[in-house]
Enzyme design. Sequence first.
Site, PDB file in Angstrom:
ATOM      1  N   GLY A 296       0.825  -1.207   0.000  1.00 11.52           N
ATOM      2  CA  GLY A 296       0.000   0.000   0.000  1.00 11.52           C
ATOM      3  C   GLY A 296       0.858   1.256   0.000  1.00 11.52           C
ATOM      4  N   PHE A 297       0.188   2.378   0.117  1.00 13.14           N
ATOM      5  CA  PHE A 297       0.892   3.669   0.062  1.00 13.14           C
ATOM      6  C   PHE A 297       1.901   3.815   1.219  1.00 13.14           C
ATOM      7  CE2 PHE A 297       0.087   8.098   1.874  1.00 13.14           C
ATOM      8  CZ  PHE A 297       1.211   8.656   1.282  1.00 13.14           C
TER       9      PHE A 297
ATOM     10  N   TYR B 164     -15.624   3.008  10.085  1.00 16.99           N
ATOM     11  CA  TYR B 164     -14.162   2.916   9.941  1.00 16.99           C
ATOM     12  C   TYR B 164     -13.490   3.308  11.262  1.00 16.99           C
ATOM     13  CZ  TYR B 164      -9.452   3.876   8.258  1.00 16.99           C
ATOM     14  OH  TYR B 164      -8.087   3.881   8.095  1.00 16.99           O
TER      15      TYR B 164
END
Length: 342
Positions: A25-26, A163
């Site tokens: 991922g980033f 989230y």
Amino acid sequence: MPAARRREMPEARPSSRVLVTGGAGFIGSHLCARLLERGDEVVVLDDLSTGKRENLAEIDAANLSFVEGSVLDTELVDELVAASDRVFHLAAAVGVRLILDEPVRTLETNVEGTRAVLGAAARHGVRALFASSSEVYGRSDELPFQEDAAVVLGATSEPRWSYACSKAFGEWLAFAHARADGLDVRIVRFFNIVGQRQRGRYGMVLPNFVRQALADEPITVFGDGQQTRCFLHVGDAVDAVVRLSEEPRARGRVFNVGATREVAIGDLAALVRSELGSASPIVRMPYREAYGMSITDLPRRVPDVARLHACIGFTPRVSLEAAIHDVAEYEQSPRVTRRSGR
Ligand code: UDP
């Protein structure tokens, strides 16, 4: 799941073997690069749902192994954690848009995945670092956000807060394992991290603005543009993470990892335009149009970084202006221009 899994794992088990979930991922890919530079052997576990194999291409090295698989595969997670000295748990469903589009996957990946990773770390006595989020503070208006302050979430009928709740659950689970099993765990709450390899398609503001500015297209400011954020360059963020993973006083604690320069999103649009010499008009877009439903946006998000500073003496080195140019360089690279599905 096991059938689709691809293994390229070394047999040896050296003393500095580090597992990074979400390593493609980033933030994960930058973390892997930093760990490799330091001489660690790095194993990445990533299901490539939002991560990309190409994120690791530039840092491919003999000491990097990639396992394509999910943190929901408890057997695989157990095996990989058992073979590691440290685990950085970054794998998660991220980004406001993804949360709105795939609410079930967000909750399952974040809750069950974190349960699998922290459970394995506790069983095998492996030091863990859990990547949480500033989103955990919810709609609290006690600014700046301090780690021990109460969290204030919105209604359960609003998907956005699921989230925050999933990340808060991970933090509670981390503290529970620390108490019950003596797990050595450290928690970081990331505040609007920016830099190369972040993708605008998951809703993140800076890659969107930079791409729009470079194309001289309208820069889309959601809402009235008065909402503020503090942006930290990913290079600074991974510095803090690696140092916290090694600092004994960080054990069993949660840390904000962020910058303190507060910028209104409307001003960010103007800054991106002027830094990149763009002719883009700046336009306002209602949230309902931007996200396909009305969402509660946070009017301000600012971290209290006193604890981080006291523990590791951290101060960011990369300015927002430099971060804008860094993102622009990435957006203009041939790899990005060729990329489909943006
Ligand atoms: N935003 C925007 N235009 C975009 C993407 C995001 O104005 O193209 C706004 C978004 O509504 C929020 C802020 O920028 O107020 C930061 O959004 P992001 O999704 O990057 O992070 P958040 O802080 O919301 O998690």
